[in-house]
Write a protein that holds these residues in place. Structure first.
Motif, PDB file in Angstrom:
ATOM      1  N   VAL A 365      26.168  -2.977  -5.507  1.00 24.86           N
ATOM      2  CA  VAL A 365      24.650  -2.449  -5.893  1.00 24.86           C
ATOM      3  C   VAL A 365      24.693  -2.623  -7.559  1.00 24.86           C
ATOM      4  O   VAL A 365      25.509  -2.035  -8.138  1.00 24.86           O
ATOM      5  CB  VAL A 365      24.735  -1.148  -5.519  1.00 24.86           C
ATOM      6  CG1 VAL A 365      23.461  -0.532  -5.866  1.00 24.86           C
ATOM      7  CG2 VAL A 365      24.864  -0.774  -3.874  1.00 24.86           C
ATOM      8  N   THR A 366      23.881  -3.599  -7.788  1.00 30.32           N
ATOM      9  CA  THR A 366      23.658  -3.785  -9.359  1.00 30.32           C
ATOM     10  C   THR A 366      22.553  -2.981  -9.893  1.00 30.32           C
ATOM     11  O   THR A 366      21.220  -2.978  -9.209  1.00 30.32           O
ATOM     12  CB  THR A 366      23.250  -5.377  -9.495  1.00 30.32           C
ATOM     13  OG1 THR A 366      24.677  -5.903  -9.226  1.00 30.32           O
ATOM     14  CG2 THR A 366      23.072  -5.456 -11.135  1.00 30.32           C
ATOM     15  N   VAL A 367      22.596  -2.090 -10.808  1.00 32.17           N
ATOM     16  CA  VAL A 367      21.580  -1.317 -11.322  1.00 32.17           C
ATOM     17  C   VAL A 367      20.959  -2.037 -12.355  1.00 32.17           C
ATOM     18  O   VAL A 367      21.417  -2.601 -13.203  1.00 32.17           O
ATOM     19  CB  VAL A 367      22.197  -0.019 -11.979  1.00 32.17           C
ATOM     20  CG1 VAL A 367      21.056   0.856 -12.497  1.00 32.17           C
ATOM     21  CG2 VAL A 367      23.175   0.763 -11.003  1.00 32.17           C
ATOM     22  N   GLU A 368      19.597  -1.958 -12.239  1.00 26.78           N
ATOM     23  CA  GLU A 368      18.384  -2.365 -13.156  1.00 26.78           C
ATOM     24  C   GLU A 368      17.753  -1.539 -13.592  1.00 26.78           C
ATOM     25  O   GLU A 368      16.897  -0.991 -12.871  1.00 26.78           O
ATOM     26  CB  GLU A 368      17.788  -3.803 -12.436  1.00 26.78           C
ATOM     27  CG  GLU A 368      16.911  -4.331 -13.200  1.00 26.78           C
ATOM     28  CD  GLU A 368      16.145  -5.727 -12.434  1.00 26.78           C
ATOM     29  OE1 GLU A 368      15.330  -5.200 -11.915  1.00 26.78           O
ATOM     30  OE2 GLU A 368      16.730  -6.740 -12.792  1.00 26.78           O
ATOM     31  N   VAL A 369      17.778  -1.055 -14.962  1.00 32.15           N
ATOM     32  CA  VAL A 369      17.010   0.006 -15.552  1.00 32.15           C
ATOM     33  C   VAL A 369      15.560  -0.627 -15.810  1.00 32.15           C
ATOM     34  O   VAL A 369      15.465  -1.683 -16.484  1.00 32.15           O
ATOM     35  CB  VAL A 369      17.697   0.335 -16.955  1.00 32.15           C
ATOM     36  CG1 VAL A 369      16.786   1.321 -17.777  1.00 32.15           C
ATOM     37  CG2 VAL A 369      19.280   0.835 -16.666  1.00 32.15           C
TER      38      VAL A 369
END
Length: 406
Positions: A365-369
């Motif tokens: 899971v890649t977090v993108e702000v």
């Protein structure tokens, strides 16, 4: 495949690869040419069909390490103009044709065989023993018995097909229908080639399917019989469907199980699911090339699935819990540590693709702000207060310091 064809045909040229090509390069060239010339993609194109057969024949030899070695050795020994005898031997221009079965058969009582008058130790002409007889017998699907040959069962051709799966089907596995066309025994005449099912033995080759043509020095070269096309049988009343050949194009639909976790471009081999063999020979193999459609949310990295999940600035700065979707299952909740930067990857174990042993990979899971485009007065005021509180901090300071060092 006759002895003459095997020696004179350049299978490397047929596949368009160099003689030192690797196994992977040979497979890649075969797959490309087979896809371009497959009968299903070239309906009614006889040239493409013949090209497909040539490509399959070439790969049948070069795709097998043992047969490729034997082919290279045979070409090195007898290629480029045939066998070259010493001075005084028969045949024009210093060369002549010969029968490999006669030369290397090593039959008991024959030249070079046990008890025979040939030179060298018992069992081999000139010290070759039964080795070359075994080599060429295996290559040409017949066995040497003195001066004669005997047609052997012939393995069916390999077939290649393609299938397109959805992303979910590729991850979880699927059973799909495949329609294939291949050569098989003619159903109208039960493979006999004769309308009444009673063909006669070919008088030219006496049922062997092979004839020998003479050359100088008492040697001969064995070729398929032209009268019966190598079958050994002649139809008195040729079948209207196969025109006496005993073979016809057969179409069938097969349910094929694609294993879970298959990747895009993967080639699956199904043994014995190809074209039927001849004269009791085994079936060929079926090769299925898999294409996988893209998914609007998930990606794939080996056994792991990937997904990009947006997070608000407060969630990334202060930490919290976020819900993440999974492929075909309920969502999972992941803990977001305080100060999580955009681009950080979290791991949900056991939520990825199925492996060969039945276990699953992970979901990465890649977090993108995210930055809001519009915000209310209250949110804007709070953000202005935050900016004032952090005026002394410059996140780019270290970048400029590093640049000065160069």
């Amino acid at each position: 495949m006759s002895t003459k064809d095997f020696i004179e045909k350049d299978y490397y040229k047929v596949l368009g690869v160099p003689k030192d090509a690797t196994e992977a390069e040979i497979k890649k060239a075969y797959r490309k040419l087979a896809r371009e010339n497959h009968p299903d993609a070239n309906t009614g194109d006889t040239r493409a069909e013949e090209r497909f057969k040539d490509v399959s024949e070439a790969y049948d030899v070069l795709g097998d390490a043992k047969r490729r070695k034997e082919y290279d050795e045979a070409r090195a020994l007898f290629g480029s103009g045939g066998f070259r005898p010493g001075p005084g031997a028969g045949g024009g221009n210093g060369q002549f044709n010969f029968d490999l079965g006669d030369l290397f058969g090593g039959a008991p009582g024959g030249p070079g065989g046990p008890g025979g008058p040939g030179p060298g130790p018992a069992g081999g002409a000139g010290g070759f023993g039964g080795g070359l007889g075994d080599v060429f017998g295996g290559l040409f699907n017949r066995t040497g018995t003195g001066t004669g040959t005997r047609t052997q069962p012939r393995r069916g051709q390999d077939i290649e097909s393609e299938v397109t799966l959805s992303f979910t089907e590729a991850v979880n596995g699927a059973t799909v229908p495949l329609r294939m066309s291949s050569s098989a025994a003619c159903k109208n005449c039960a493979g006999t080639g004769d309308k009444n099912g009673t063909p006669r033995v070919c008088p030219t080759c006496v049922g062997t399917g092979q004839v020998s043509r003479g050359g100088g020095g008492g040697f001969s070269l064995t070729d398929p019989c032209m009268d019966c096309k190598g079958r050994g049988l002649i139809a008195e009343d040729p079948c209207a469907v196969c025109r006496g050949s005993g073979r016809a194009t057969s179409s069938r639909t097969m349910q094929v199980r694609i294993p879970a976790g298959v990747a895009d471009g993967q080639r699956i081999r199904l043994r014995g699911k190809g074209a039927p063999g001849e004269r009791g020979g085994p079936n060929g193999d079926l090769y299925v090339v898999v294409h996988v459609d893209r998914h609007p949310v998930f990606g794939r990295r080996g056994d792991n699935l990937t997904v990009t999940v947006p997070a608000t600035f407060p969630e990334a700065a202060l930490g919290g819990e976020i819900k993440v979707p999974t492929l075909g299952g309920p969502p999972v909740t992941l803990k977001l540590p305080p100060g999580t930067p955009s681009g950080r990857t979290l791991r949900a174990r056991g939520k990825g693709a199925v492996r060969a042993d039945g276990t699953r990979g992970d979901l990465l899971v890649t977090v993108e702000v995210t930055v809001p485009r519009d915000m209310g007065t209250k949110a804007r005021k709070a953000l202005e207060e935050y900016r004032k509180a952090t005026e002394g901090e410059d996140p780019r300071a270290a970048l400029f310091e590093a640049a000065k060092g160069d």
